[in-house]
Design a protein around this motif. Structure first.
Motif, PDB file in Angstrom:
ATOM      1  N   LEU A  40       0.832  -1.196   0.000  1.00  0.00           N
ATOM      2  CA  LEU A  40       0.000   0.000   0.000  1.00  0.00           C
ATOM      3  C   LEU A  40       0.866   1.246   0.000  1.00  0.00           C
ATOM      4  O   LEU A  40       1.862   1.325   0.718  1.00  0.00           O
ATOM      5  N   ASN A  41       0.500   2.192  -0.845  1.00  0.00           N
ATOM      6  CA  ASN A  41       1.038   3.539  -0.769  1.00  0.00           C
ATOM      7  C   ASN A  41       0.003   4.417  -0.075  1.00  0.00           C
ATOM      8  O   ASN A  41      -1.174   4.045   0.009  1.00  0.00           O
ATOM      9  N   TYR A  42       0.435   5.579   0.380  1.00  0.00           N
ATOM     10  CA  TYR A  42      -0.476   6.458   1.114  1.00  0.00           C
ATOM     11  C   TYR A  42      -0.387   7.875   0.572  1.00  0.00           C
ATOM     12  O   TYR A  42       0.706   8.388   0.345  1.00  0.00           O
ATOM     13  N   GLN A  43      -1.557   8.472   0.323  1.00  0.00           N
ATOM     14  CA  GLN A  43      -1.588   9.853  -0.135  1.00  0.00           C
ATOM     15  C   GLN A  43      -2.314  10.706   0.903  1.00  0.00           C
ATOM     16  O   GLN A  43      -3.424  10.367   1.326  1.00  0.00           O
ATOM     17  N   PRO A  44      -1.675  11.829   1.317  1.00  0.00           N
ATOM     18  CA  PRO A  44      -2.309  12.653   2.348  1.00  0.00           C
ATOM     19  C   PRO A  44      -3.547  13.375   1.842  1.00  0.00           C
ATOM     20  O   PRO A  44      -3.649  13.729   0.668  1.00  0.00           O
ATOM     21  N   ILE A 101       2.398  -2.451 -11.414  1.00  0.00           N
ATOM     22  CA  ILE A 101       1.147  -2.478 -12.182  1.00  0.00           C
ATOM     23  C   ILE A 101       0.109  -1.620 -11.465  1.00  0.00           C
ATOM     24  O   ILE A 101      -0.068  -1.723 -10.244  1.00  0.00           O
ATOM     25  N   SER A 102      -0.547  -0.758 -12.233  1.00  0.00           N
ATOM     26  CA  SER A 102      -1.511   0.183 -11.667  1.00  0.00           C
ATOM     27  C   SER A 102      -2.777  -0.534 -11.203  1.00  0.00           C
ATOM     28  O   SER A 102      -3.215  -1.498 -11.828  1.00  0.00           O
ATOM     29  N   PRO A 103      -3.376  -0.043 -10.123  1.00  0.00           N
ATOM     30  CA  PRO A 103      -4.622  -0.687  -9.673  1.00  0.00           C
ATOM     31  C   PRO A 103      -5.702  -0.634 -10.746  1.00  0.00           C
ATOM     32  O   PRO A 103      -6.544  -1.533 -10.813  1.00  0.00           O
ATOM     33  N   GLU A 104      -5.662   0.398 -11.584  1.00  0.00           N
ATOM     34  CA  GLU A 104      -6.668   0.466 -12.639  1.00  0.00           C
ATOM     35  C   GLU A 104      -6.550  -0.744 -13.591  1.00  0.00           C
ATOM     36  O   GLU A 104      -7.524  -1.132 -14.223  1.00  0.00           O
ATOM     37  N   ALA A 105      -5.353  -1.336 -13.681  1.00  0.00           N
ATOM     38  CA  ALA A 105      -5.155  -2.489 -14.557  1.00  0.00           C
ATOM     39  C   ALA A 105      -5.515  -3.810 -13.878  1.00  0.00           C
ATOM     40  O   ALA A 105      -5.969  -4.734 -14.543  1.00  0.00           O
ATOM     41  N   PHE A 106      -5.294  -3.912 -12.551  1.00  0.00           N
ATOM     42  CA  PHE A 106      -5.520  -5.241 -11.960  1.00  0.00           C
ATOM     43  C   PHE A 106      -6.735  -5.340 -11.049  1.00  0.00           C
ATOM     44  O   PHE A 106      -7.220  -6.448 -10.810  1.00  0.00           O
ATOM     45  N   ILE A 107      -7.259  -4.227 -10.554  1.00  0.00           N
ATOM     46  CA  ILE A 107      -8.471  -4.320  -9.713  1.00  0.00           C
ATOM     47  C   ILE A 107      -9.640  -4.921 -10.514  1.00  0.00           C
ATOM     48  O   ILE A 107     -10.358  -5.777  -9.987  1.00  0.00           O
ATOM     49  N   PRO A 108      -9.839  -4.525 -11.773  1.00  0.00           N
ATOM     50  CA  PRO A 108     -10.928  -5.168 -12.528  1.00  0.00           C
ATOM     51  C   PRO A 108     -10.771  -6.684 -12.622  1.00  0.00           C
ATOM     52  O   PRO A 108     -11.747  -7.419 -12.512  1.00  0.00           O
ATOM     53  N   ILE A 109      -9.531  -7.166 -12.796  1.00  0.00           N
ATOM     54  CA  ILE A 109      -9.297  -8.621 -12.832  1.00  0.00           C
ATOM     55  C   ILE A 109      -9.613  -9.217 -11.463  1.00  0.00           C
ATOM     56  O   ILE A 109     -10.249 -10.269 -11.357  1.00  0.00           O
ATOM     57  N   ALA A 110      -9.181  -8.519 -10.420  1.00  0.00           N
ATOM     58  CA  ALA A 110      -9.446  -9.015  -9.065  1.00  0.00           C
ATOM     59  C   ALA A 110     -10.946  -9.097  -8.803  1.00  0.00           C
ATOM     60  O   ALA A 110     -11.425 -10.011  -8.135  1.00  0.00           O
ATOM     61  N   GLU A 111     -11.687  -8.142  -9.348  1.00  0.00           N
ATOM     62  CA  GLU A 111     -13.138  -8.156  -9.140  1.00  0.00           C
ATOM     63  C   GLU A 111     -13.797  -9.303  -9.889  1.00  0.00           C
ATOM     64  O   GLU A 111     -14.611 -10.035  -9.338  1.00  0.00           O
TER      65      GLU A 111
END
Ligand code: C2E
Ligand code: MG
Ligand code: MG
Ligand code: MG
Length: 288
Positions: A42-46, A72-82
């Motif tokens: 996890l990265n964190y953005q304030p 790999i960007s979450p936009e690329a792998f979150i859909p696969i994870a879903e």
């Protein structure tokens, strides 16, 4: 009948071929192993309070460090994870890890005691019947104050999720966590879900911030959103603020919270303490 079965089979074969050609099938099987292999982090953005420019908290953003393909960007792998259901174990890990980390900063860093931790929740997680149990367990195991936990759910999920169990949102607000409506304004929304939603925060999608100062109507839309948020008693966060011009416009419009590259990109957890200390120094200097 045989013919139609044959047709189906060849359609499946064909779609496998295209998926393989795009590398999709490989990513899918790699993702199955990524969690166990420790490739997810996890990265964190304030999230910034615009009056003091002090951080109010952090949003946890998932990263996959693939051994061959790099980041790999979450936009690329979150859909696969879903689609594969892997988002359930991955999302549970994200919750535990983010809340553990957030609580550690609250307890160990000077001036960080009230920082919030925001976690992105996918639709597939939210509709799982035991989702409130998973959240409750993560809060109990990590010891974080439930009020410091913000669950970000995109507007599109809230709008068109007919399977969302009725009691899920009630149970979540009874736990004391805060719900945030993420990417607000992208859903061409009917807004009717706002009636029953017990949300606390609304995050204006960065497409509107990008248009600020270029298209006068972008400011008008933000004013409308602010008016609506005020009557619903929602806090508003502007996402994706990159320039001082945008910051100036947002302040003029009355936005009090924001997030964006202007202050920081998302950073690895071990950089957060130093970042926080430098912010505290800066804020102190501004006050002198
Ligand atoms: P989001 O929740 O709307 O997160 C904000 C995204 O905007 C992040 O991209 C962040 O790095 C980016 N961003 C922030 N400030 C700026 C800026 O000033 N300019 C620009 N151009 N971008 C900015 P990221 O980390 O690539 O995440 C993309 C999306 O992936 C997130 O959008 C969220 O929907 C999803 N996501 C990330 N982590 C998770 C997770 O743990 N679980 C789930 N279900 N989804 C996640
Ligand atoms: Mg988010
Ligand atoms: Mg967003
Ligand atoms: Mg987004």
């Amino acid at each position: 009948r045989a013919k139609s079965a044959g047709g189906d089979a060849s359609a499946i074969y064909h779609s496998r071929m295209t998926r393989r050609a795009s590398g999709r099938l490989d990513l899918e099987s790699d993702l199955r192993l990524a969690l166990d292999r420790g490739e997810l982090r996890l990265n964190y953005q304030p999230i910034i309070d615009l009056d003091s420019e002090a951080p109010l908290g952090f949003e946890a953003l998932l990263r996959w460090e693939h051994p061959d393909h790099g980041l790999i960007s979450p936009e690329a792998f979150i859909p696969i994870a879903e689609e594969t259901g892997l988002i359930i174990p991955i999302g549970t890990w994200v919750l535990h890890e983010a809340l553990r980390q957030g609580n550690q900063w609250r307890q160990q860093i000077d001036g960080a005691a009230s920082l919030t931790t925001a976690v992105n929740i996918s639709g597939r997680q939210l509709v799982a019947k035991n989702f409130p149990d998973i959240v409750e367990a993560a809060i109990r195991d990590t010891g974080i104050d439930a009020a410091a936990v913000h669950l970000e759910i995109t507007e599109t999920v809230l709008m068109d999720e007919p399977d969302l169990p009725r009691e899920t949102l009630q149970r979540l607000s009874r736990l004391g966590v805060c719900l945030s409506i993420d990417d607000f304004g992208t859903g061409y929304s009917s807004l009717s879900y706002l009636k029953w939603l017990t949300a606390k925060t609304l995050k204006i999608d960065r497409t509107f911030i990008r248009e600020l100062g270029e298209d006068p109507r972008a400011g008008t839309v933000i004013e409308l959103v602010l008016g609506m948020a005020k009557s619903l008693r929602l806090d508003v966060i502007a996402e994706g603020v990159e320039t001082l011009d945008q910051l100036g416009e947002l302040r003029r419009l009355g936005v009090t919270r924001a997030q964006g590259f202007l202050w920081s990109k998302s950073i690895p957890s071990d950089h957060v303490p130093a970042w926080l200390r430098s912010r505290v120094r800066k804020t102190a200097q501004q006050l002198q």
